[in-house]
Enzyme design. Structure first.
Site, mmCIF file in Angstrom:
data_model
loop_
_atom_site.group_PDB
_atom_site.id
_atom_site.type_symbol
_atom_site.label_atom_id
_atom_site.label_comp_id
_atom_site.label_asym_id
_atom_site.label_seq_id
_atom_site.Cartn_x
_atom_site.Cartn_y
_atom_site.Cartn_z
ATOM 1 N N ASP A 1 50.864 35.122 32.239
ATOM 2 C CA ASP A 1 51.265 36.499 31.957
ATOM 3 C C ASP A 1 50.501 36.966 30.717
ATOM 4 O OD1 ASP A 1 52.553 35.347 29.757
ATOM 5 O OD2 ASP A 1 54.562 35.531 30.621
ATOM 6 N N ASP B 1 37.898 41.198 39.791
ATOM 7 C CA ASP B 1 37.857 41.813 41.127
ATOM 8 C C ASP B 1 38.681 43.091 41.014
ATOM 9 O OD1 ASP B 1 37.654 42.354 43.811
ATOM 10 O OD2 ASP B 1 39.265 41.000 44.376
ATOM 11 N N CYS C 1 35.118 45.679 46.617
ATOM 12 C CA CYS C 1 34.889 45.794 48.062
ATOM 13 C C CYS C 1 34.428 47.218 48.371
ATOM 14 C CB CYS C 1 36.121 45.410 48.870
ATOM 15 S SG CYS C 1 37.638 46.270 48.422
#
Length: 386
Positions: free
Chosen positions: A269, A285, A338
């Protein structure tokens, strides 16, 4: 349910979607109201809906409108069928076609199935292959699996899947990838998946992860989500892998998935991350337009606006700025999306390097649905030495 009844159910879902309801909510609402529908019926209705979302512009032109009914008529025409054969009004099928509907729609534009403002952005990526790319977006994406090589080899995984009715084949040039040729809907219930021998992961992602020379030491997946890339990295190298997400709840399934795969991934965390010091590599990402995945998630292209794209670019820049200080001197910052859009990829990296002194681009790569499966971009940046 008869084929006509399935089509009528799809029309109900599409009308809710056209009115603004998220498609998954619309599908869920229909399924709850249709307890009689079996798993095959639900799958067929979903297929109709998603096939239409992939080719919404074409279906609207061929069907003569944007209603669920018109889109369904257009789908049947696009597929080479006769709408009158299913639009009979009998057995819960849609009402028979009117004279205007029988007359047919118009010839669709080849560029009708993506928002028009995105066409220059897509063309900037693929140039003269825009038409094949748009054609690919109208088709369903193949299903790929990543084989956990720590647990099993490719021939063994193919055999294990076959025992549960899933047929798959190795992909040439991809050390970990299988393409599913039949039985895709059985994957999550098969033993190989439940035991962590294989994971669902697109070919383009697998190629990117395996194409990076991950350093020995400590690697952080900074935007881990469900942890698919962290699992792939842990399978690919012997480094310690850590996972963090701004919403820790997204990582809830990662520890048991890692245990099944036979790897160790420690979730962090914000407080725990602050105590960890710097890492040899940090993967970001980042949230993006998803333009590389539009055949897998066709709803995303119809939700995207120029304003939303600009907002995503700001988020991406902020994540890079947050993650860079977590990289040790000389370490790697790995950026992935993506997306097919240069603004989210090369331009984002160029902007970061212009503002962050001493960082260098060591590697970049971008697949499209024409070269792999989904569109996927990655860049490896090297931090300045101390």
């Amino acid at each position: 349910m008869t084929p006509g009844a399935r089509l009528q159910a799809a029309i109900v879902v599409l009308d809710a979607w056209v009115a603004g309801m998220p498609v998954e909510q619309a599908l869920t609402n229909w399924a709850r109201s249709a307890r009689y529908a079996g798993s095959g019926d639900r799958a067929a209705v979903r297929d109709h809906v998603y096939d239409i979302m992939r080719a919404r512009g074409t279906c609207a032109a061929l069907g003569g409108g944007e209603t669920g009914r018109a889109l369904a008529i257009g789908l049947l025409r696009m597929q080479g069928g006769d709408p009158a054969a299913l639009f009979t009004g009998q057995g819960h099928a849609p009402d028979a076609l009117s004279e205007a509907e029988l007359a047919g729609g118009t010839e669709p534009a080849g560029t009708a199935d993506v928002p028009g403002w995105t066409l220059p952005l897509l063309e900037a990526r693929v140039g003269g292959e825009l038409a094949p790319l748009l054609g690919a977006f109208r088709s369903r994406a193949p299903v790929y699996l990543r084989v956990n090589l720590r647990r099993i080899d490719l021939p063994g995984s193919v055999a294990a899947l076959a025992r549960d009715g899933v047929a798959a084949e190795p992909v040439a040039g991809a050390a970990t990838a299988l393409v599913v040729t039949s039985g895709a809907r059985r994957i999550k219930s098969c033993t190989a998946y439940q035991d962590g021998l294989v994971e669902l992961q697109d070919l383009s992602v697998q190629r990117a992860v395996r194409g990076i020379d991950w350093p020995e030491g400590r690697i952080l997946d900074y935007c881990a989500g469900g942890g698919g890339k962290a699992l792939a990295i842990a399978d690919a190298c012997g480094s310690q892998v850590f996972a963090h997400d701004a919403n820790p709840g997204r990582m809830a399934d990662l520890p048991p998935r890692a245990e099944r795969a036979g790897v160790v991934i420690r979730t962090l965390d914000r407080a725990a991350l602050a105590r960890m010091g710097r890492f040899d590599a940090v993967l970001c990402d980042v949230p993006c337009s998803g333009s590389g995945t539009w055949r897998r998630d066709p709803e995303a292209k119809w939700r995207l606006t120029p304003e939303r794209l600009a907002e995503l670019e700001r988020v991406q820049a902020a994540i890079l700025a947050e993650a860079a200080p977590l990289v040790r001197p000389g370490g790697s910052l790995v950026y992935m999306t993506c997306s097919l859009f240069h603004a989210e990829n090369e331009a984002q990296i160029a902007r970061f390097c212009a503002q962050a002194t001493g960082w260098q681009v060591a590697q970049t790569g971008c697949d499209t649905p024409l070269s792999a499966s989904d569109g996927f971009f990655h860049a490896v940046l090297r931090a300045p030495e101390a």
